[in-house]
Design an enzyme around this catalytic site. Structure first.
Site, mmCIF file in Angstrom:
data_model
loop_
_atom_site.group_PDB
_atom_site.id
_atom_site.type_symbol
_atom_site.label_atom_id
_atom_site.label_comp_id
_atom_site.label_asym_id
_atom_site.label_seq_id
_atom_site.Cartn_x
_atom_site.Cartn_y
_atom_site.Cartn_z
ATOM 1 N N LYS A 245 0.823 -1.219 0.000
ATOM 2 C CA LYS A 245 0.000 0.000 0.000
ATOM 3 C C LYS A 245 0.853 1.263 0.000
ATOM 4 C CE LYS A 245 -4.494 -1.350 1.266
ATOM 5 N NZ LYS A 245 -4.982 -2.115 2.382
HETATM 6 N N1 GLU Z 1 -8.720 -7.705 3.877
HETATM 7 C C1 GLU Z 1 -7.733 -8.613 3.392
HETATM 8 C C2 GLU Z 1 -6.661 -7.846 2.667
HETATM 9 O O1 GLU Z 1 -6.850 -6.690 2.331
HETATM 10 C C3 GLU Z 1 -8.309 -9.652 2.465
HETATM 11 C C4 GLU Z 1 -9.032 -10.670 3.235
HETATM 12 C C5 GLU Z 1 -9.506 -11.869 2.462
HETATM 13 O O2 GLU Z 1 -9.697 -11.783 1.239
HETATM 14 O O3 GLU Z 1 -9.722 -12.871 3.094
HETATM 15 O O4 GLU Z 1 -5.599 -8.381 2.419
#
Ligand code: GLU
Length: 280
Positions: free
Chosen positions: A251
């Site tokens: 990010k």
């Molecule tokens: N929120 C998680 C991420 O941004 C992804 C979770 C998932 O797909 O299980 O990496």
């Protein structure tokens, strides 16, 4: 059977090419079924509304369409509390009072601590504290986390659990890969592992698509599903988009954020084209 898939970003930064790939992958696999978005914003210290808005903007720009309302984890703490209660009833949770530093010291003392995907495993310091000590420390207002006693939990389920990845075949779950994970903190009744399992079930997800960096987590998720009596979806872990040095995008890599690319004149078609060259 029509497929239900989801893209589950955390609003903690700008989406980059890796997210675009994950979102397009999830939508493609839902072909003819339903494609959902879920905002994983339980970490209130890092989630920001401007990132949330940007997620919708970027995904719409990419040409994606999704169902509304979008599930926002921070609005569903009761669901995670209910799951914790069930786990508590099974006797597979225990309060852990260790600070990060105490854990590090304990690991250093113990020498070659077993390693998990996220680093050394929790050494189990608080697993065997007496009921009186726990009650006393909680009553005194000491902060604590709730950890899963993973050996006990796996024993309760009895026998091997299996799960299926559409691209890689059937796995026998190794639920202990992360050791006794934290499932909740005193002020946040959920962790990623707990919330994702509860949400996927509540949203009726039939196919969990996500990056292969989360493949190991699925071993644990399969155990949580068994303990909570939840339906078991299938998974499709896809490859990760990397930069020209083979490093996966993060990010903080602002230059590759979708908004920077857009500002630099990229079209959504170009993004799709570039990503099409990477196979899942
Ligand atoms: N929120 C998680 C991420 O941004 C992804 C979770 C998932 O797909 O299980 O990496």
């Amino acid at each position: 059977m029509p497929e239900v898939t989801r893209f589950a970003p955390s609003p903690t930064g700008w989406l980059h090419l890796g997210h675009a790939y994950a979102a397009l992958f999830a939508q493609e696999k839902a072909a003819g079924g339903r494609f959902l978005i879920r905002l994983e914003d339980i970490d209130g210290t890092r989630a920001r509304p401007e990132y949330e808005e940007a997620i919708f903007e970027d995904l719409a720009w990419l040409g994606l369409e999704w169902e509304r309302p979008v599930r926002r984890q921070s609005e569903h703490f009761d669901d995670y509390r209910a799951a914790l209660k069930r786990l508590e009833g099974l006797g597979v949770l225990y309060p852990c009072f260790c600070t990060r530093r105490e854990i590090q010291e304990e690991i250093a003392r113990a020498g070659n601590a077993p390693q998990g995907p996220d680093g050394p495993l929790y050494p189990g310091t608080c697993r065997n504290r007496s009921a009186e000590e726990r009650a006393q420390r909680m009553a005194a207002g000491e902060p604590y986390a709730l950890r899963l006693d993973v050996a006990k939990a796996a024993g309760l389920v009895g026998g091997d659990l299996e799960w299926r990845d559409r691209g890689r075949g059937v796995f026998t779950a190794r639920p202990g890969v992360f050791g006794d994970v934290v499932l909740a903190r005193k002020d946040t009744p959920a962790s990623y592992h707990l919330a994702v399992v509860v949400d996927d079930a509540l949203q009726g997800i039939t196919l969990v698509t996500r990056g292969e960096d989360l493949l190991e987590a699925t071993h644990l998720h399969r155990l949580l599903q068994a303990l909570l009596g939840l339906p078991v979806p299938e998974w499709w872990h896809h490859g990760l988009i990397t930069d020209e040095n083979g490093k996966r995008l993060a990010k903080r890599d602002d230059a590759r954020s979708l908004r920077s690319l857009r500002e630099a004149g990229w079209t959504a078609e170009r993004v799709r084209e570039v990503l099409g060259r990477n196979d899942g």
